[in-house]
Design a protein around this motif. Structure first.
Motif, PDB file in Angstrom:
ATOM      1  N   SER A 163      -6.932  12.843  -5.788  1.00 20.79           N
ATOM      2  CA  SER A 163      -6.560  13.171  -4.407  1.00 20.79           C
ATOM      3  C   SER A 163      -6.304  14.669  -4.250  1.00 20.79           C
ATOM      4  CB  SER A 163      -5.316  12.367  -4.007  1.00 20.79           C
ATOM      5  OG  SER A 163      -4.951  12.625  -2.672  1.00 20.79           O
TER       6      SER A 163
ATOM      7  N   TYR B  43      -4.137   0.737  -2.158  1.00 15.96           N
ATOM      8  CA  TYR B  43      -3.718  -0.658  -2.023  1.00 15.96           C
ATOM      9  C   TYR B  43      -3.601  -1.295  -3.409  1.00 15.96           C
ATOM     10  CZ  TYR B  43      -5.238  -0.074   2.838  1.00 15.96           C
ATOM     11  OH  TYR B  43      -5.394   0.364   4.126  1.00 15.96           O
TER      12      TYR B  43
ATOM     13  N   GLY C 154      -3.520  11.964   2.104  1.00 12.46           N
ATOM     14  CA  GLY C 154      -3.863  10.943   3.083  1.00 12.46           C
ATOM     15  C   GLY C 154      -4.736   9.810   2.589  1.00 12.46           C
ATOM     16  N   ILE C 155      -4.991   9.714   1.279  1.00 11.33           N
ATOM     17  CA  ILE C 155      -5.778   8.590   0.756  1.00 11.33           C
ATOM     18  C   ILE C 155      -4.870   7.362   0.654  1.00 11.33           C
ATOM     19  CG2 ILE C 155      -7.053   7.687  -1.222  1.00 11.33           C
ATOM     20  CD1 ILE C 155      -8.009  10.472  -1.835  1.00 11.33           C
ATOM     21  N   LEU C 156      -5.318   6.245   1.220  1.00  7.13           N
ATOM     22  CA  LEU C 156      -4.560   4.997   1.156  1.00  7.13           C
ATOM     23  C   LEU C 156      -4.838   4.297  -0.179  1.00  7.13           C
ATOM     24  CD1 LEU C 156      -5.053   3.595   4.762  1.00  7.13           C
ATOM     25  CD2 LEU C 156      -2.891   4.290   3.724  1.00  7.13           C
TER      26      LEU C 156
ATOM     27  N   SER D 254     -14.595   3.463   0.561  1.00  5.66           N
ATOM     28  CA  SER D 254     -13.587   2.605  -0.080  1.00  5.66           C
ATOM     29  C   SER D 254     -14.114   2.078  -1.408  1.00  5.66           C
ATOM     30  CB  SER D 254     -13.208   1.442   0.841  1.00  5.66           C
ATOM     31  OG  SER D 254     -14.360   0.727   1.240  1.00  5.66           O
TER      32      SER D 254
ATOM     33  N   ASN E  46       0.827  -1.209   0.000  1.00 11.69           N
ATOM     34  CA  ASN E  46       0.000   0.000   0.000  1.00 11.69           C
ATOM     35  C   ASN E  46       0.858   1.255   0.000  1.00 11.69           C
ATOM     36  OD1 ASN E  46       0.302   1.076   2.897  1.00 11.69           O
ATOM     37  ND2 ASN E  46      -0.258  -1.066   3.250  1.00 11.69           N
TER      38      ASN E  46
ATOM     39  N   ARG F 269     -11.455   7.291   1.118  1.00 14.45           N
ATOM     40  CA  ARG F 269     -10.167   7.281   1.828  1.00 14.45           C
ATOM     41  C   ARG F 269      -9.328   6.047   1.498  1.00 14.45           C
ATOM     42  NH1 ARG F 269      -9.780  11.871   1.753  1.00 14.45           N
ATOM     43  NH2 ARG F 269      -7.892  11.708   3.027  1.00 14.45           N
ATOM     44  N   GLU F 270      -9.936   5.086   0.795  1.00  9.52           N
ATOM     45  CA  GLU F 270      -9.188   3.886   0.408  1.00  9.52           C
ATOM     46  C   GLU F 270      -9.501   3.547  -1.055  1.00  9.52           C
ATOM     47  OE1 GLU F 270      -9.890   0.509   2.855  1.00  9.52           O
ATOM     48  OE2 GLU F 270      -9.368   1.529   4.733  1.00  9.52           O
TER      49      GLU F 270
ATOM     50  N   LYS G 273       0.362   5.921   0.255  1.00 11.34           N
ATOM     51  CA  LYS G 273      -0.498   6.987   0.758  1.00 11.34           C
ATOM     52  C   LYS G 273      -0.212   8.256  -0.034  1.00 11.34           C
ATOM     53  CE  LYS G 273      -1.387   7.365   5.168  1.00 11.34           C
ATOM     54  NZ  LYS G 273      -1.282   7.681   6.627  1.00 11.34           N
ATOM     55  N   THR G 274      -1.291   8.894  -0.529  1.00 17.48           N
ATOM     56  CA  THR G 274      -1.116  10.155  -1.238  1.00 17.48           C
ATOM     57  C   THR G 274      -0.811  11.267  -0.234  1.00 17.48           C
ATOM     58  OG1 THR G 274      -3.442  10.820  -1.097  1.00 17.48           O
ATOM     59  CG2 THR G 274      -2.815   9.375  -2.935  1.00 17.48           C
TER      60      THR G 274
END
Length: 646
Positions: free
Chosen positions: A607, A464, A460-462, A577, A454, A616-617, A456-457
């Motif tokens: 993002s 995967y 803060g967006i994860l 998500s 994974n 957020r995911e 992270k931008t």
């Protein structure tokens, strides 16, 4: 003062390997891969190993009266480790018994893993033996003890004609030493070593010595065989030549001739000098033509699909007339083996799925570009013109690939419009198809994730990236790689439609009838049906072949737009998500490495433009580990750091 004049006499002989006690180190152990048809050429053996699927792994050494050699049976391996264990056992047995030659015979379809893996494992184990002998000799020399020898001189692997032909094609390009000095192993039908015999001494004695040496060697000189196909019109004349040769020979040194009059085959057996003379006499009568009955499309497919195969170098000219393909061969070609190889290729062609397109007039100017784009979609698709240039022929390993390629050709040539035909589609009722799969309450914990990482931008967006299927993901919504008409007939769309059930298909049908087909780069949401998600987002990616050569960048921009649109759709529904498969990378034909870059661009752009989005995911998924690894590496390069393991 008397001066002795020293002279040198030389002669070449082929000696059976079993009479070679030790070879110089620079010759190494020879590994020979040969067609099983040539095993009848062998009149001397020391050890014969037959690979089978029935016996256990215990090596039971027995004397075989029929073959005049020791023989054993060994279970065929079905893993690379077992291949190494097999060869290690055989090599250990040979070294302990001081055998110099082993013939390993592979029956048809018992190779559980590729032949190249067997050859590589064999070379590895032989090198291990050589290194261990060297280590022992270093110790022995320091203790002034006798030198130990590597007794194994020849390992011959005998395989079926089909496998030999495939091995020759696939292995020839990679069969080089690391330093480029020469081949790693020989692919040959030869059964003996050529040796130079040299006697040096004073003139009065050297002739007598050479005569004695030749008499001693004559009893052990290898008996060789060769088979030649004779032109049927000159068969009788060739037979007269052979009979005259035989009448001129002594009884002790006689050429043995076997004739197959139906096939016009002549097999000669004798010592090298006789074999060389027979070859010279029969060469002028040798058949250098193969005629095979086949239809015209098979002939065209054979020429196109095998264009880079090594056997093509033995063919001077191809022609086709009245249902027969005629191949004019080089004089050095092995007619029998080449005919078997071609028949094997024709059988492979018959196993391919096929489709045809009769194109409009004046299409040939754009065919070469179209051909490249069709074949670049996926490995194993062949697109070529018929012999008379009247139609485009498509061959593929799967029926779905052939039909999709046909559709791509028709769209590219303007014969059909992309999309359309949705209104006439009929759905089965829920009663007709039965209930779809229903996810359990705990199913979200049962998803299998392989090799995930994974990122992270900055906002803060994860993000995967992992390999998995479409079911039971821990996300709110799943993206479907759809076409414009939401007709889920292939690829991941088919699997999503099948799993979701009737409700999803009906809602898609209603949407298209009300709003018309979707545009490329846009999306819509429907129920997830029986799938455990809040919604399915149907996103329409671009088809690579639908864009002219100078507009490929527009295709990539549309792919980025498709991913961005799906993310916006998820945000509009307040989803947290989203899972996105590899859109446009399959039958839509966009090169996979370019797809991965557009996925990254879309994520970063979304993002930045929507820092307060509910999303957020973002999960990028694909069952293909290769595609998954490609996306991971692309993201690591673009993000500038290594992703964390999940």
């Amino acid at each position: 003062m008397i001066r002795l004049h020293f002279v040198k006499y030389q002669t070449r002989r082929n000696l059976p390997p079993r009479y070679i006690l030790f070879l110089e180190r620079d010759l190494e152990t020879r590994v020979i891969v040969s067609d099983r048809a040539y095993i009848r050429n062998l009149s001397y053996n020391e050890l014969r190993v037959v690979m089978t699927e029935k016996e256990d792994n215990a090596l039971k050494l027995e004397w075989d009266l029929n073959t005049g050699c020791y023989a054993t049976v060994f279970k065929a391996a079905n893993s690379e480790n077992q291949v190494h264990d097999c060869f290690k056992s055989v090599i250990s047995l040979m070294q302990n018994k001081r055998f110099h030659v082993v013939d390993i015979i592979f029956p048809h379809n018992t190779l559980g893993i590729p032949l190249q893996t067997h050859v590589n494992a064999l070379l590895y184990e032989l090198k291990g033996l050589r290194d261990s002998v060297d280590q022992v000799n270093v110790i022995n020399r320091s203790k002034k003890q006798p030198t130990r020898h590597n007794y194994i001189k020849v390992v011959r692997l005998f395989i079926t004609s089909d496998e030999y032909c495939a091995f020759e094609n696939e292995y020839a390009s990679s069969n080089r030493r690391n330093d480029g000095s020469g081949p790693v192993c020989q692919m040959t039908d030869k059964c003996a070593f050529p040796f130079m015999v040299e006697v040096v001494g004073s003139k009065p004695n050297v002739k007598d010595v050479m005569k004695t040496v030749m008499q001693d060697m004559s009893s052990i000189e290898a008996i060789l065989k060769f088979t030649i196909k004779i032109k049927h019109r000159e068969f009788e004349q060739a037979m007269k030549k052979l009979k005259k040769m035989q009448s001129d020979q002594s009884k002790e040194n006689q050429l043995v001739v076997t004739v197959d009059k139906k096939m016009f085959l002549v097999t000669c057996e004798g010592k090298k000098s006789l074999i060389d003379k027979a070859k010279e006499e029969l060469e002028k009568y040798k058949e250098t033509e193969i005629c095979l009955e086949m239809n015209e499309d098979d002939y065209t497919a054979l020429l196109y699909i095998t264009s880079e195969d090594t056997w093509r170098g033995d063919v001077r000219h191809f022609s086709y007339a009245k249902g027969k393909a005629t191949l004019q061969l080089e004089t050095s070609a092995n007619v029998e083996m080449l005919a078997n190889c071609i028949e094997s290729e024709i059988n492979k062609i018959h196993q391919l799925a096929s489709s045809e397109v009769v194109p409009p007039k004046k299409f040939q100017d754009q065919f070469s570009t179209l051909q490249s784009e069709i074949e670049d979609v996926e490995q194993g698709i062949f697109c070529f013109l018929s012999n008379d240039k009247s139609k485009i022929i498509i061959k593929a390993s799967k029926y779905e690939q052939a039909q999709q390629a046909k559709y791509m050709v028709e769209v590219n040539l303007g014969m059909v419009q992309q999309g359309g035909g949705r209104r006439n589609r009929k759905f089965a009722s829920p009663d007709e198809i039965g209930p779809g799969p229903v996810a359990s309450q705990s199913s979200s914990s049962e998803v299998t994730i392989r090799g995930g990482i994974n990122f992270k931008t900055r906002e803060g967006i994860l993000v995967y990236v992992y390999s998995t299927g479409i079911g039971n993901l821990k996300v709110d919504t799943l993206v479907n790689a759809a076409n414009r008409d939401l007709m889920h007939g292939g690829g991941i769309a088919y699997h999503i439609s099948s799993a979701a059930g009737y409700a999803l298909d009906k809602e898609c049908d209603d949407y298209v009838q009300l709003n018309g087909p979707l545009s490329v780069g846009t999306c819509c949401s429907t129920t997830a049906g029986n799938l455990p998600y809040k919604s399915i987002i149907h996103a329409v990616g671009p088809m690579w072949h639908s864009y002219q050569h100078d507009r490929k960048q527009h295709c990539l921009d549309d792919l980025k737009k498709t991913i961005f649109s799906a993310l916006e759709e998820a945000g509009s529904h307040k989803f947290r998500s989203i899972a996105i498969p590899s859109i446009s990378s399959g039958i839509f034909g966009v090169p996979k490495e370019l797809c991965a870059k557009q996925y990254f661009r879309a994520v970063v752009e979304y993002s930045r433009s929507s820092p307060s989005s509910s999303v957020r995911e973002i999960h990028f998924i694909d069952k293909d580990r290769g595609m998954c690894n490609l996306v991971q590496k692309t993201f690591e390069k673009e993000f500038g750091y290594k992703g964390q393991q999940m």
